[in-house]
Write a protein that holds these residues in place. Structure first.
Motif, mmCIF file in Angstrom:
data_model
loop_
_atom_site.group_PDB
_atom_site.id
_atom_site.type_symbol
_atom_site.label_atom_id
_atom_site.label_comp_id
_atom_site.label_asym_id
_atom_site.label_seq_id
_atom_site.Cartn_x
_atom_site.Cartn_y
_atom_site.Cartn_z
ATOM 1 N N LEU A 1 -81.956 22.236 -7.077
ATOM 2 C CA LEU A 1 -81.282 22.867 -5.946
ATOM 3 C C LEU A 1 -79.931 22.210 -5.679
ATOM 4 N N LYS A 2 -79.838 20.905 -5.946
ATOM 5 C CA LYS A 2 -78.544 20.222 -5.814
ATOM 6 C C LYS A 2 -77.546 20.763 -6.834
ATOM 7 N N LYS A 3 -78.011 20.980 -8.066
ATOM 8 C CA LYS A 3 -77.122 21.515 -9.106
ATOM 9 C C LYS A 3 -76.581 22.887 -8.705
ATOM 10 N N LEU A 4 -77.395 23.647 -7.983
ATOM 11 C CA LEU A 4 -76.995 24.976 -7.533
ATOM 12 C C LEU A 4 -76.159 24.919 -6.261
ATOM 13 N N ASP A 5 -75.931 23.703 -5.753
ATOM 14 C CA ASP A 5 -75.145 23.493 -4.525
ATOM 15 C C ASP A 5 -75.769 24.220 -3.335
ATOM 16 N N LEU A 6 -77.101 24.131 -3.248
ATOM 17 C CA LEU A 6 -77.825 24.827 -2.186
ATOM 18 C C LEU A 6 -78.368 23.882 -1.118
ATOM 19 N N VAL A 7 -78.141 22.585 -1.289
ATOM 20 C CA VAL A 7 -78.631 21.623 -0.308
ATOM 21 C C VAL A 7 -77.491 20.697 0.104
ATOM 22 N N TYR A 8 -77.673 20.054 1.236
ATOM 23 C CA TYR A 8 -76.664 19.110 1.708
ATOM 24 C C TYR A 8 -77.350 17.924 2.382
ATOM 25 N N PRO A 9 -76.701 16.752 2.386
ATOM 26 C CA PRO A 9 -77.279 15.587 3.060
ATOM 27 C C PRO A 9 -77.142 15.735 4.578
ATOM 28 N N ALA A 10 -78.232 15.492 5.281
ATOM 29 C CA ALA A 10 -78.249 15.611 6.738
ATOM 30 C C ALA A 10 -78.407 14.217 7.332
ATOM 31 N N PHE A 11 -77.415 13.765 8.056
ATOM 32 C CA PHE A 11 -77.369 12.386 8.540
ATOM 33 C C PHE A 11 -77.887 12.218 9.964
ATOM 34 N N MET A 12 -77.995 13.282 10.713
ATOM 35 C CA MET A 12 -78.419 13.161 12.104
ATOM 36 C C MET A 12 -79.892 12.777 12.182
ATOM 37 N N SER A 13 -80.201 11.788 13.009
ATOM 38 C CA SER A 13 -81.600 11.435 13.254
ATOM 39 C C SER A 13 -82.203 12.487 14.193
ATOM 40 N N ARG A 14 -83.511 12.438 14.355
ATOM 41 C CA ARG A 14 -84.150 13.379 15.279
ATOM 42 C C ARG A 14 -83.594 13.223 16.686
ATOM 43 N N ALA A 15 -83.392 11.970 17.093
ATOM 44 C CA ALA A 15 -82.878 11.712 18.437
ATOM 45 C C ALA A 15 -81.454 12.250 18.582
ATOM 46 N N GLU A 16 -80.633 12.060 17.552
ATOM 47 C CA GLU A 16 -79.256 12.554 17.602
ATOM 48 C C GLU A 16 -79.224 14.078 17.641
ATOM 49 N N ALA A 17 -80.068 14.717 16.838
ATOM 50 C CA ALA A 17 -80.112 16.177 16.841
ATOM 51 C C ALA A 17 -80.585 16.699 18.190
ATOM 52 N N ALA A 18 -81.622 16.046 18.742
ATOM 53 C CA ALA A 18 -82.136 16.472 20.045
ATOM 54 C C ALA A 18 -81.076 16.306 21.130
ATOM 55 N N GLY A 19 -80.318 15.214 21.077
ATOM 56 C CA GLY A 19 -79.260 14.997 22.051
ATOM 57 C C GLY A 19 -78.166 16.044 21.935
ATOM 58 N N HIS A 20 -77.814 16.385 20.698
ATOM 59 C CA HIS A 20 -76.796 17.416 20.460
ATOM 60 C C HIS A 20 -77.251 18.746 21.062
ATOM 61 N N LEU B 1 -88.655 32.088 -0.609
ATOM 62 C CA LEU B 1 -87.262 31.807 -0.941
ATOM 63 C C LEU B 1 -87.168 30.677 -1.954
ATOM 64 N N LEU B 2 -87.910 29.601 -1.747
ATOM 65 C CA LEU B 2 -87.869 28.477 -2.680
ATOM 66 C C LEU B 2 -88.399 28.882 -4.052
ATOM 67 N N GLN B 3 -89.442 29.697 -4.081
ATOM 68 C CA GLN B 3 -89.944 30.186 -5.369
ATOM 69 C C GLN B 3 -88.855 30.943 -6.123
ATOM 70 N N THR B 4 -88.117 31.753 -5.406
ATOM 71 C CA THR B 4 -87.062 32.546 -6.031
ATOM 72 C C THR B 4 -85.925 31.656 -6.524
ATOM 73 N N LEU B 5 -85.501 30.711 -5.710
ATOM 74 C CA LEU B 5 -84.398 29.828 -6.080
ATOM 75 C C LEU B 5 -84.743 28.957 -7.278
ATOM 76 N N LEU B 6 -86.015 28.541 -7.387
ATOM 77 C CA LEU B 6 -86.449 27.644 -8.457
ATOM 78 C C LEU B 6 -87.019 28.388 -9.665
#
Length: 303
Positions: A101-120, A248-253
């Motif tokens: 999925l990385k080779k297909l450029d379909l994923v990205y690194p997510a840096f926010m912690s749960r607490a940071e996302a909840a605060g946002h 969706l994942l079955q189709t992508l893979l």
């Protein structure tokens, strides 16, 4: 991701089902219902019943609970080939799928912690914004990390910032050639059956690999069902909506799509579904009270 399939002389795949509990608590009547439905399905069509131990959450998985799972299923009269597939022993399979999925450029690194996302999200809602929720009611992940540039992503990864990996849902959906569907041989919570139109977009940018584990439930279950050549997934209504993500994942893979059979849940007197985390009556305790397998089956709503 290449997955071999098995056929008979008539090119008909052997019917294979699986029961896949997590060893983070004792089984209850809801588990008995699902396990027995899978077992009876396999027996009726001369197929295979497999046990899978979904223990990617290594912080909560306990060997004593896995032993209890085997004891409960054996007591119910259920048999399976040993050893069962343990997800914690197959992280390499999930890393391989994520790499594709990385080779297909379909994923990205997510840096926010749960607490940071909840605060946002709280900040946005306090400003009057209605934050979108997934079918389970959880807020969708914010778009902040998805919108980071590649240079910033590389800088943060090289710096060692903790991160998970999430599917860029919109990019994934834009690449589809046709609407996604699945074959439902049971019923959904509202009686849906037959060809179901999948709606993975309702889940937003789902997590595919956690900070401390190289997978998530969605990725692991999709890869496992393909590698184990599962032909029909039999599980409760609580996972009906999640099937959209799995399709969706079955189709992508490039993985095969099983049929799905979702069934009613066992609920308590208040209508709440049974849960290990809520301390509902376990099969072990019912067995200790003198109940037999036939009584357990009736209590689980089966003849």
């Amino acid at each position: 991701m290449h997955v071999a399939t098995t056929t008979t002389n008539s090119e008909t795949r052997v019917q294979t089902v699986r029961f896949a509990p997590s060893p983070n608590g004792l089984l209850h009547l809801g588990h008995a219902r699902s396990a027995l439905l899978n077992w009876r399905f396999a027996k009726a069509c001369g197929g295979r019943f497999l046990l899978r131990i979904e223990d990617i959450d290594t912080t909560r998985a306990r060997p004593e609970f896995e032993r209890a799972i085997s004891e409960d299923l054996g007591w119910l009269g259920i048999e399976w080939p040993e050893p069962p597939r343990r997800q914690s022993e197959h992280f390499a399979d999930y890393r391989e799928a994520l790499a594709e999925l990385k080779k297909l450029d379909l994923v990205y690194p997510a840096f926010m912690s749960r607490a940071e996302a909840a605060g946002h999200i709280r900040e946005a809602e306090s400003g009057g914004k209605t934050w979108p929720r997934d079918p389970d009611g959880a807020p969708l992940y914010p778009s902040k990390d998805r919108n980071l540039g590649n240079t910033e992503r590389r800088r943060r990864i090289e710096r060692g910032d903790p991160h998970s990996w999430r599917l860029d849902m919109q990019v994934a959906l834009n690449g589809l050639q046709a609407p996604l569907t699945w074959r439902e041989t049971g019923t959904g919570p509202s009686g849906q059956t037959g060809q179901i139109i999948a709606d993975p977009g309702a889940w937003g940018d789902v997590i595919l690999a956690r900070r401390d584990v190289p997978s998530s439930y969605h990725l692991a279950v999709t890869v496992d069902d393909a590698l184990q050549e599962i032909t029909t997934v039999i599980r409760g209504h609580d996972l009906f909506a999640a099937t959209s993500v799995h399709r969706l994942l079955q189709t992508l893979l490039g993985l095969p799509a099983p049929a799905y059979l979702h069934h009613d849940l066992v609920r308590d007197k208040t209508g709440r579904k049974l849960s290990k985390s809520d301390g509902d009556v376990s099969l072990a305790s019912l067995r200790q009270k003198g109940l037999g397998p036939e009584e357990i089956a009736r209590m689980a709503g089966l003849d």
